[in-house]
Motif scaffolding. Structure first.
Motif, mmCIF file in Angstrom:
data_model
loop_
_atom_site.group_PDB
_atom_site.id
_atom_site.type_symbol
_atom_site.label_atom_id
_atom_site.label_comp_id
_atom_site.label_asym_id
_atom_site.label_seq_id
_atom_site.Cartn_x
_atom_site.Cartn_y
_atom_site.Cartn_z
ATOM 1 N N SER A 92 0.840 -1.199 0.000
ATOM 2 C CA SER A 92 0.000 0.000 0.000
ATOM 3 C C SER A 92 0.873 1.246 0.000
ATOM 4 O O SER A 92 2.099 1.180 0.180
ATOM 5 C CB SER A 92 -0.933 0.000 1.220
ATOM 6 O OG SER A 92 -0.188 -0.008 2.427
ATOM 7 N N ALA A 94 1.123 5.119 1.789
ATOM 8 C CA ALA A 94 0.638 6.007 2.851
ATOM 9 C C ALA A 94 1.286 7.366 2.645
ATOM 10 O O ALA A 94 2.487 7.542 2.872
ATOM 11 C CB ALA A 94 0.976 5.443 4.227
ATOM 12 N N THR A 296 0.858 4.586 10.131
ATOM 13 C CA THR A 296 0.539 5.539 9.062
ATOM 14 C C THR A 296 0.112 6.900 9.601
ATOM 15 O O THR A 296 0.108 7.882 8.862
ATOM 16 C CB THR A 296 -0.580 4.986 8.168
ATOM 17 O OG1 THR A 296 -1.740 4.741 8.972
ATOM 18 C CG2 THR A 296 -0.134 3.690 7.509
ATOM 19 N N ARG A 299 -1.990 9.933 7.746
ATOM 20 C CA ARG A 299 -1.809 9.898 6.296
ATOM 21 C C ARG A 299 -2.815 8.955 5.643
ATOM 22 O O ARG A 299 -3.180 7.929 6.201
ATOM 23 C CB ARG A 299 -0.392 9.448 5.946
ATOM 24 C CG ARG A 299 0.693 10.392 6.430
ATOM 25 C CD ARG A 299 2.069 9.836 6.115
ATOM 26 N NE ARG A 299 2.299 8.553 6.772
ATOM 27 C CZ ARG A 299 3.360 7.790 6.547
ATOM 28 N NH1 ARG A 299 4.266 8.166 5.665
ATOM 29 N NH2 ARG A 299 3.501 6.656 7.192
ATOM 30 N N GLN A 301 -4.030 6.066 3.416
ATOM 31 C CA GLN A 301 -3.413 4.806 2.995
ATOM 32 C C GLN A 301 -4.220 4.230 1.836
ATOM 33 O O GLN A 301 -5.421 3.983 1.957
ATOM 34 C CB GLN A 301 -3.347 3.801 4.146
ATOM 35 C CG GLN A 301 -2.546 2.543 3.808
ATOM 36 C CD GLN A 301 -2.230 1.703 5.042
ATOM 37 O OE1 GLN A 301 -2.539 2.096 6.169
ATOM 38 N NE2 GLN A 301 -1.609 0.561 4.831
ATOM 39 N N GLN A 303 -4.492 1.137 -0.946
ATOM 40 C CA GLN A 303 -4.050 -0.225 -1.213
ATOM 41 C C GLN A 303 -3.553 -0.353 -2.654
ATOM 42 O O GLN A 303 -4.208 0.112 -3.593
ATOM 43 C CB GLN A 303 -5.203 -1.202 -0.971
ATOM 44 C CG GLN A 303 -4.768 -2.579 -0.521
ATOM 45 C CD GLN A 303 -4.170 -2.573 0.879
ATOM 46 O OE1 GLN A 303 -4.340 -1.633 1.644
ATOM 47 N NE2 GLN A 303 -3.450 -3.630 1.201
#
Length: 484
Positions: A92, A94, A296, A299, A301, A303
């Motif tokens: 992911s 972030a 994270t 932020r 995130q 995927q």
């Protein structure tokens, strides 16, 4: 009461002798033959249909099982985690994208100890090159041309000590001794290619590794052996040095020859290849590599991709048919996560509790790993046989478990018993997991007798005097007798 007590004591003490009458000459061989008379032997078998012990010679004696320990770890894995259990590896982002196509933040990789990630052992698994294609397709679709931040790999929950205690030094640099990691890829293995000399004794030249792993350094003492002599090369890590000693021989008569080594740090190897792929695809980057838990904060995130392993039933087939140490140790780590940490010790504690909860004999049991690679593992033939009995009678996953064993005398089977018992009642009847390390030879599994009764058996021998093939011959005779 005294006469009755004496009668009961006599009957109890005579039970093993009664059970063993039909095997008398075969068991005498263990006491008198040059092959076994100074060895330690533990033999046990249960007729599952009758619920009766039919063979017992030192059945409670604990010995090193070698890879027969895999039948214990795989049984616990199937019963506790379930046949449909899957590992997951997530990628992911972030952070945030700028209008200029710069991503400011972290590329996050969240592994779970999946031994099949980029593996070569199961058909249909994505290679690590195909994994890169999938991840970078999404990065490019997001319009990202530059990355500024970090590549963060979540290694929390697993031990930094990758090798179980009591593994031998000769094993840990080679492909079958890769240890335990939260992040694995490409079977935690690399291929090391050599160019052999013209004749035996000539130096063998190191050509390359596949995949290309930065930072691997070798002191090369590898020599050329006779044509057709096969892989007799070893890779030794040198304590206190970032180098590996290469010793042994590879065969003459070929253009090049490869041996397999264990990746010292799979996460670092993968992130190195990831950075190379960024460069190859024209994505500029200023990043740091961080191995820690993922945080994270506030932020966003997003995927990128999730990769799932095949179900555990397929992993267990590789464990038992191919005797794969990495797969086994990673299943043990997944069991350890039931206690909160993917450590060997935690996994062993779960296996021990599983045996005790199901009233499986475990007196003097001592486990050091899940695969049996340690010579310090100690278990009895009775424990293994009772586990096999439990799985057949009460196991929720017995069908998957039974199908994971190599099939004797089946030339189409992927296990190591394709020709064992051919032309006898053993062929396509016995399901056998074998084990071999220095001075240890073991067979455990199932066989049907002529009445159709299923029999669970375990044969363990330590410190025999001769060839493992000779021990196998004795085991073959025991199996033929069990099948009557």
């Amino acid at each position: 009461m005294a006469p009755l007590l004496l009668i009961l004591l006599f009957l109890t003490s005579s039970l093993p002798a009664q059970q063993n009458n039909q095997f008398e000459s075969l068991l005498q061989f263990a006491d008198t033959s040059r092959l076994l008379r100074n060895a330690s032997v533990s033999i046990y078998a249960i007729n599952i249909a009758q619920g009766r012990v039919i063979l017992d010679k030192n059945g409670q004696k604990v010995l090193a099982p070698a890879s027969n320990l895999k039948v214990v770890t795989s049984a616990a894995g199937l019963e506790i985690l379930g046949s449909d259990y899957k590992y997951k590896t997530s990628f992911s982002l972030a952070g945030e994208n700028t209008p200029e196509g710069e991503f400011i933040g972290d590329v996050i990789i969240e592994p779970s100890g999946d031994p099949t990630f980029g593996s070569t052992f199961i058909t249909g698994i994505l290679s690590f090159e195909e994994i890169f294609d999938s991840v970078f397709l999404r990065i490019e679709k997001a319009g990202i041309k530059k990355i500024r931040g970090g590549i963060r790999v979540d290694l929390s929950g697993f031990s930094v000590q990758q090798f179980p205690d009591y593994w031998s030094y000769i094993d840990i640099g080679n492909y079958y001794g890769t240890g335990v990691h939260k992040f694995t890829f490409h079977d935690n293995m690399y291929f090391l290619f050599f160019k052999p000399g013209l004749k035996p004794g000539d130096p063998a030249e190191v050509l390359r590794t596949e995949p290309e792993i930065e930072g691997l350094k070798f002191i090369n003492r590898m020599r050329t052996g006779k044509a057709g002599s096969g892989d007799n090369g070893y890779i030794y890590p040198l304590p206190g040095r970032e180098e590996y000693l290469l010793q042994g021989t590879i065969p003459a008569g070929v253009e090049e020859f490869d041996i397999k080594g264990s990746l010292p740090d799979p996460a670092a190897a993968f992130t190195g290849l990831f950075l190379n792929e960024l460069e190859r695809r024209g994505i500029t980057f200023t990043v740091s590599i961080i191995y820690d838990s993922v945080k994270t904060g506030d932020r966003q995130q997003n995927q990128l991709a999730d990769f799932y392993s095949p179900p555990l039933r397929e992993i267990v087939r590789i464990i038992n048919k191919r005797s794969n140490n990495l797969y086994t140790e990673q299943v043990l780590a997944a069991l350890g996560m039931k206690n909160g940490r993917g450590r060997t010790e935690e996994g062993i504690a779960v296996v021990d509790s599983f045996l005790k909860a199901n009233n499986i004999f475990s007196e003097s049991l001592r486990l050091q790993d899940g695969s049996g690679l340690s010579r310090s593992n100690m278990i009895s033939a009775r424990t293994i046989s009772e586990l096999l009995h439990y799985m057949a009678v009460k196991g929720k996953t017995f069908s998957d478990y039974y199908e994971s064993f190599p099939v004797a005398g089946d030339t189409l089977d992927s296990g190591g018993f394709k020709r064992f018992g051919l032309g006898t009642v053993i062929a396509k009847n016995a399901r056998i997991k074998s084990g071999t390390i220095n001075g240890v030879r073991s067979f455990s599994g199932y066989i049907h007798n002529k009445k159709g009764d299923l029999i669970a058996f375990s044969f363990l021998v330590n410190n025999y005097n001769g060839r493992s093939a000779d021990v196998d011959g004795w085991y073959r005779e025991l199996l033929l007798k069990l099948a009557e």
